[in-house]
Design a protein around this motif. Structure first.
Motif, short mmCIF file in Angstrom:
data_model
loop_
_atom_site.label_atom_id
_atom_site.label_comp_id
_atom_site.label_asym_id
_atom_site.label_seq_id
_atom_site.Cartn_x
_atom_site.Cartn_y
_atom_site.Cartn_z
N ALA A 544 2.02 -28.09 -10.78
CA ALA A 544 1.95 -26.65 -11.00
C ALA A 544 1.06 -26.31 -12.19
CB ALA A 544 3.37 -26.09 -11.22
N LEU A 545 1.25 -26.99 -13.30
CA LEU A 545 0.50 -26.69 -14.51
C LEU A 545 -0.97 -27.09 -14.39
CD1 LEU A 545 3.08 -27.83 -17.21
CD2 LEU A 545 2.38 -25.49 -16.74
N ASN A 546 -1.24 -28.12 -13.60
CA ASN A 546 -2.61 -28.60 -13.46
C ASN A 546 -3.52 -27.54 -12.84
OD1 ASN A 546 -4.52 -30.72 -13.77
ND2 ASN A 546 -4.38 -31.18 -11.59
N GLY A 547 -2.95 -26.78 -11.90
CA GLY A 547 -3.68 -25.64 -11.35
C GLY A 547 -4.86 -26.00 -10.48
N SER A 548 -4.97 -27.27 -10.09
CA SER A 548 -6.13 -27.69 -9.30
C SER A 548 -5.72 -27.87 -7.85
CB SER A 548 -6.68 -29.01 -9.86
OG SER A 548 -7.71 -29.50 -9.04
N ARG A 549 -6.53 -27.36 -6.95
CA ARG A 549 -6.21 -27.53 -5.53
C ARG A 549 -6.28 -28.99 -5.11
NH1 ARG A 549 -5.42 -23.81 -2.32
NH2 ARG A 549 -6.25 -22.36 -3.86
N TYR A 550 -7.24 -29.71 -5.70
CA TYR A 550 -7.35 -31.14 -5.41
C TYR A 550 -6.64 -31.90 -6.51
CZ TYR A 550 -11.42 -29.38 -2.82
OH TYR A 550 -12.25 -28.68 -2.00
N TYR A 551 -5.77 -32.79 -6.14
CA TYR A 551 -5.19 -33.65 -7.16
C TYR A 551 -4.83 -34.99 -6.52
CZ TYR A 551 -0.64 -32.55 -5.08
OH TYR A 551 0.41 -32.42 -4.21
N ASP A 552 -4.81 -36.01 -7.35
CA ASP A 552 -4.34 -37.32 -6.94
C ASP A 552 -3.63 -37.90 -8.15
OD1 ASP A 552 -6.33 -38.46 -8.69
OD2 ASP A 552 -7.80 -38.13 -7.11
N LYS A 553 -3.15 -39.13 -7.99
CA LYS A 553 -2.40 -39.75 -9.09
C LYS A 553 -3.21 -39.78 -10.37
CE LYS A 553 0.67 -42.78 -6.50
NZ LYS A 553 1.26 -44.12 -6.44
N GLU A 554 -4.47 -40.17 -10.25
CA GLU A 554 -5.30 -40.35 -11.44
C GLU A 554 -5.54 -39.03 -12.16
OE1 GLU A 554 -6.87 -43.03 -13.21
OE2 GLU A 554 -5.13 -43.80 -12.19
N SER A 555 -5.92 -37.99 -11.43
CA SER A 555 -6.24 -36.72 -12.09
C SER A 555 -4.99 -36.12 -12.75
CB SER A 555 -6.85 -35.72 -11.10
OG SER A 555 -5.96 -35.46 -10.04
N LEU A 556 -3.83 -36.29 -12.10
CA LEU A 556 -2.59 -35.78 -12.70
C LEU A 556 -2.24 -36.55 -13.98
CD1 LEU A 556 -0.19 -35.16 -9.69
CD2 LEU A 556 -1.26 -33.45 -11.15
N LYS A 557 -2.40 -37.86 -13.94
CA LYS A 557 -2.06 -38.68 -15.11
C LYS A 557 -2.99 -38.36 -16.28
CE LYS A 557 -1.40 -43.09 -13.95
NZ LYS A 557 -1.58 -44.29 -13.13
N LYS A 577 7.51 -36.82 -25.66
CA LYS A 577 7.14 -38.15 -25.16
C LYS A 577 8.02 -38.61 -24.01
CE LYS A 577 4.77 -40.16 -29.15
NZ LYS A 577 4.63 -38.97 -29.98
N VAL A 578 9.32 -38.32 -24.07
CA VAL A 578 10.23 -38.76 -23.00
C VAL A 578 9.87 -38.08 -21.69
CG1 VAL A 578 12.63 -38.80 -22.22
CG2 VAL A 578 12.10 -39.28 -24.62
N SER A 579 9.62 -36.77 -21.74
CA SER A 579 9.25 -36.04 -20.52
C SER A 579 7.94 -36.55 -19.96
CB SER A 579 9.13 -34.54 -20.82
OG SER A 579 10.37 -34.00 -21.16
N GLN A 580 6.95 -36.78 -20.84
CA GLN A 580 5.66 -37.32 -20.40
C GLN A 580 5.84 -38.63 -19.67
OE1 GLN A 580 2.24 -37.92 -22.77
NE2 GLN A 580 2.19 -35.85 -23.58
N GLU A 581 6.58 -39.55 -20.29
CA GLU A 581 6.76 -40.89 -19.69
C GLU A 581 7.52 -40.81 -18.38
OE1 GLU A 581 8.63 -43.00 -22.86
OE2 GLU A 581 6.80 -43.05 -24.08
N ARG A 582 8.50 -39.92 -18.32
CA ARG A 582 9.30 -39.75 -17.10
C ARG A 582 8.41 -39.26 -15.95
NH1 ARG A 582 14.47 -36.50 -18.38
NH2 ARG A 582 15.23 -38.54 -19.03
N ILE A 583 7.58 -38.28 -16.24
CA ILE A 583 6.71 -37.71 -15.20
C ILE A 583 5.64 -38.71 -14.78
CG2 ILE A 583 4.96 -35.92 -14.78
CD1 ILE A 583 6.70 -34.03 -16.49
N LEU A 584 5.05 -39.42 -15.75
CA LEU A 584 4.03 -40.43 -15.42
C LEU A 584 4.62 -41.53 -14.53
CD1 LEU A 584 2.18 -40.70 -18.85
CD2 LEU A 584 1.19 -39.91 -16.71
N ALA A 585 5.85 -41.94 -14.83
CA ALA A 585 6.50 -42.98 -14.03
C ALA A 585 6.73 -42.50 -12.60
CB ALA A 585 7.83 -43.38 -14.68
N GLN A 586 7.15 -41.24 -12.46
CA GLN A 586 7.37 -40.69 -11.11
C GLN A 586 6.06 -40.62 -10.32
OE1 GLN A 586 9.44 -36.97 -11.03
NE2 GLN A 586 11.35 -37.81 -11.81
#
Length: 937
Positions: A544-557, A577-586
């Protein structure tokens, strides 16, 4: 410690805020001397100051009363930090205070940043600012001079104690009251000018009118100024009589006031048509649809030159249809924030498919037509465990969220981060009605005056509640709600949004965020507090925050790891940091192209579609943040095939049993998303007409783009005639059109398909979606031949179509170098291995944002014509078009597209078979794209 002096500017690469927060995280002591501190800037530093406090790092902050710009609220907040000594330099009439210096002490050196930036959100993130960073040892003359000067100012300054703060607060409020009365001059019509969105809309409306069009639609987020835009257009067009139609009476008088303000001294009689007023003889009438639907026949059908439909997504309703069918104005304009589709008819069809402009959230932020937001992603308390709960199990989610410790935690964070403005005006989005009731009750127990609203409350009750929240003298601070404020409710003064439920839809997330982005007097930013738990779909926040129509794992990370640096202006996104790591792991674990994930995404969107099966691609067009339906097409060759599979719908399967229909649908779908619009414009014309001539085709295309070259129109007509199809393509693709001279006619096959209403409906949907998505992504611009837009995504075969290649397009594949005359298309994988953990192959690489290194195909030598064309490309008039991608595959069996980075020109070369070439790019790579292509996460 050895480091050159560094110039710090605010850009999409870095900003002063990043430098300050990273320095606060590592220094042993700090000293700030800045002329101004306001809360918008201080809020962005709060977590870094808190971390410094936890590390036992102390600091001194010196600011001033110069120009009365420093906010008492910011001073009050700074006093909460026991590790910070705070003083104010009280300026006298003849002495200004302009310092902007940030000093960080380390064990054996100092870091000093001196320049132009005060502590405000724009100075730290988005203004044009210059700040020089100098690193030097303790004993240098420069450092001694800086420290001595700081202490000299410090000793001349006043401690911020209770007495000083109370006195300054009172003075500040009095000054602001006087200043606000002076600012009324800016409300005079001659001082109001269109913003960038309004200018673009007006230009496109005028362009459409010159082409003979009589209808158009403007889609723009709430708060972007659609009413003002329409008034500016009316001011330019000067219609004799105007009808402005709204759905809700409460916004009618505001619209009328806007027009009266912008059109003074025009001898225009303004009137209203409502339940209580019937100004039939007015020149410009502002009417509710409810009243107009009873009286419209009292007017002549050609009475009005210009008719405007506000909230035009309601225009599919019967009450609107009677009015629309009755009147015949010179021009008809629709305006909406959400182009929702009615059950019977498409809103786009009502306005002849003419979208004059579409402005979504990220565009609005970029254009500064909504306020920036400061988003803080906060890890929820340990007691909240949602890891094993289904997103649909609202009862269980509610039960687990009703924890008193969580309420205390939320209030603590609200107090820590604060809010813009004098009083808090907050919306809290909850998981259920029970959750909203609970939160309001618990907040009230703790002295935070709150209430809750749900779909059970009547409109008058909701409106009364909103009035209480907006009233500066009312004690109400928070409205907790579920669902009803997602869209369509405008509360401009809202300065805080609480996300209190697990995010299960990027669409809903953006709608809720948008409730607080409306510009409002003295409001400079929105505070968003998102309490992030361990729910399995937490990563949807990043989408949602990224706001890009195209996304993949790499661009989100990359977006997460860089703090979403690509977002424009003073908007700030910060996750702990905890939220970042949690989201990256997912994100690492999720398979975005698997049928399991696509089905989940589809069914979540179906809920957004009021539970109706979204069997049309255009269903996805209406929502910002909707899934990209092209992903579903890639999985099953057409969207309808995908729906039939996931819904197990026998009726749709029966339709698809017609082989001709299914093949036609698959072929049309294979062209999505469109990279040129010409072909679909002609097919769209053939939906209603038997044939289209070259001149008619050109005229139709010019409704969508500013200009088009004749050779491309010819090529599109030949393409639809299947001139460039090989035998295999002809076997699997029904022929929809026949070319005879300069006339393209509907084929018998196409005609038969269109005579069947269900077939027609789905074919029309693919064509309509293709054109509108093209318009959204490419705009009205002309890109020449080859028809390539910088930084757009392309497949290898696209170049054949876009360069008007007149041989079999299927042959345009294979090696990393394809040619069409003097156009050379270079396709480059930056990482040669499918495994993304493998290192980069450095023979092909981005050297920096202006230079690229590439190896030719292995058999190319310097003496061949191809070799000479590459190494002497400028002299020989050869265009080297570069297409790059980070990895061939990110997920198994899913080939990634290339990104067009423009043309490069050879500046040096070496070696044989292959030749290693260094090129200078004609366009500097945007920082976000450069980071995305080169950063390893």
């Amino acid at each position: 410690m050895q480091k050159e002096n560094n110039l710090i500017v605010n850009s999409d690469q870095t900003n002063l805020l990043k430098e300050l927060t990273s320095s606060l995280e590592t220094c042993t002591r700090f000293y700030f001397s800045v002329a101004f501190v306001n809360f918008s800037g201080l809020q962005l530093l709060l977590d870094a100051l808190k971390e410094a406090k936890l590390r036992g790092v102390e600091g001194k902050v010196l600011t001033s009363t110069y120009l009365n710009f420093t906010e008492p609220k910011a001073l009050d907040k700074l006093r909460e930090f026991e590790n910070v000594d705070l003083k104010v330099f009280v300026t006298e009439r003849n002495i200004g205070f302009h310092t902007k210096a940030y000093i960080f002490e380390y064990e054996d050196y100092f870091k000093v940043m001196i320049g132009s930036s005060n502590i405000t959100q724009t100075a730290l993130k988005s203004n044009v600012e210059w700040n020089v960073e100098i690193i030097s040892k303790h004993d240098t003359t420069f450092i001694q001079q800086v420290i001595s000067e700081f202490h000299g100012l410090w000793n001349r300054s006043t401690i911020v104690d209770d007495f000083f703060l109370q006195d300054y607060k009172q003075f500040f409020e009095n000054i602001n009251r006087v200043a606000s009365s002076k600012s009324l001059i800016y409300e005079k019509a001659e001082y109001i000018v269109p913003n960038s969105m309004q200018k673009r809309a007006m230009e496109n409306l005028e362009r459409l009118r010159t082409l003979g069009e009589k209808k158009a639609l403007v889609i723009a987020a709430t708060g972007t100024g659609k009413t003002y835009m329409s008034a500016f257009d009316v001011k330019n067009l000067k219609p004799r009589k105007l009808l402005f139609i709204v759905h809700r009476e409460e916004i009618l008088s505001k619209a009328k006031e806007t027009y009266e303000k912008l059109l003074p001294n025009r001898k225009i009689k303004f009137g209203m048509l409502t339940g209580t007023r019937k100004d039939f003889d007015a020149d410009y009438i502002f009417a509710t649809i409810q009243t107009l639907s009873r009286y419209y026949q009292q007017f002549d059908p050609e009475e009005f030159d210009y008719i405007i439909y506000d909230e035009a997504h309601h225009a599919t309703a019967d009450t609107y249809q009677h009015v629309i069918d009755y009147f015949d104005p010179n021009f008809m304009l629709g305006m909406t924030a959400t182009p929702e589709r009615g059950d019977s008819q498409s809103i786009f069809e009502i306005f002849d498919f003419n979208v004059a402009l579409e402005v979504r959230l990220h565009d609005a932020l970029d254009d500064d037509i909504v306020v920036p937001f400061h988003y803080f992603g906060i890890t929820d308390i340990d007691e909240i465990d949602l890891s094993d709960v289904s997103v649909d199990n609202l009862d269980e989610i509610t039960k687990r969220l009703k924890v008193n410790e969580r309420v205390d935690f939320i209030i603590e964070k609200m107090r820590f981060y604060g809010h813009d403005g004098k009083t808090r005006k907050c919306l809290g989005f909850c998981a259920s009605k029970e959750h909203a009731r609970y939160m309001a009750a618990e907040f009230n127990k703790r002295g935070v005056h709150s209430t809750y609203l749900t779909g059970d409350d009547s409109v008058p009750v909701r409106q009364a509640c909103i009035r209480e929240l907006e009233d500066e003298t009312n004690e109400l601070e928070v409205i907790f709600t579920v669902d009803i404020f997602n869209e369509g409710v405008d509360i401009p003064s809202v300065n805080t949004v609480l996300m209190l439920r697990p995010t299960n839809s990027p669409i809903v997330f953006i709608q809720q965020l948008g409730r607080g982005l409306r510009k409002y007097e003295d409001k400079s930013f929105l505070t968003v507090l998102d309490f992030i738990g361990n729910h399995t779909k937490t990563f949807l926040i990043a989408i949602a925050l990224n706001g890009s129509r195209y996304y993949d794992k790499e661009s989100l990370k990359v977006a997460i790891s860089t703090g979403f640096a690509h977002l424009p202006g003073a908007t700030h996104i910060q996750m702990d940091k905890v939220s970042q790591e949690r989201i990256l792991a997912q994100i690492d674990q999720e398979k975005f192209t698997s049928m399991k994930y696509l089905k989940e995404e589809y069914f979540e969107f179906k809920k957004m579609n009021s539970g109706r099966v979204p069997d049309l691609l255009m269903d996805y067009y209406k929502y910002y943040g909707a899934p990209d339906p092209v992903k579903f097409i890639k999985k099953e060759k057409s969207y309808l095939n995908f729906v039939a599979k996931v819904e197990k719908d026998q009726q749709i399967k029966q339709l698809l049993a017609n082989e001709t229909f299914e093949k036609a649908l698959k072929w049309l779908s294979s062209m999505l998303p469109l990279k040129r619009i010409y072909d679909f414009v002609m097919l769209n014309y053939l939906l209603e007409n038997q044939s289209i001539t070259f001149n008619e085709a050109k005229l139709e295309i010019l409704k969508w783009i500013k200009t088009v070259d004749d050779v491309s129109v010819d090529h599109a007509m030949e393409y639809l005639n299947q001139n460039f199809f090989d035998d295999t393509q002809k076997k699997r693709t029904p022929k929809l059109a026949n070319l005879n001279g300069e006339r393209l006619s509907k084929s018998l096959t196409f005609d038969e398909l269109l005579r069947n209403p269900p077939y027609r409906r789905y074919i029309k949907d693919v064509i309509e979606y293709g054109m509108f998505r093209y318009e959204r992504e490419f705009g009205k611009e002309y890109y020449g031949v080859p028809h390539l837009k910088l930084y757009e995504q392309y497949q290898m075969m696209d170049a054949a179509l876009l360069s008007n290649y007149r041989k079999s397009h299927s042959a345009f594949r294979g090696s990393g170098l394809l040619t069409n005359g003097n156009d050379y298309f270079l396709y480059i994988d930056l990482h040669k291995e499918a495994d993304i953990k493998e290192s980069i192959n450095y023979n092909d690489k981005i050297i920096d944002r202006n230079h690229f290194q590439w190896e030719t195909p292995n058999k190319t030598s310097q003496g061949t014509e191809q070799g000479k064309n590459i190494i002497f490309n400028q002299d020989r008039g050869v265009n080297l078009h570069l297409f790059v991608r980070k990895y061939r595959e990110i997920e198994k069996n899913n080939v990634e597209p290339y990104i067009y980075i423009g043309k490069g020109n050879t500046i040096s070369y070496k070696n044989e078979r292959p030749i290693e070439v260094q090129m200078e790019l004609e366009n500097t790579l945007p920082q976000q794209l450069y980071t995305e292509l080169t950063k390893k996460v």
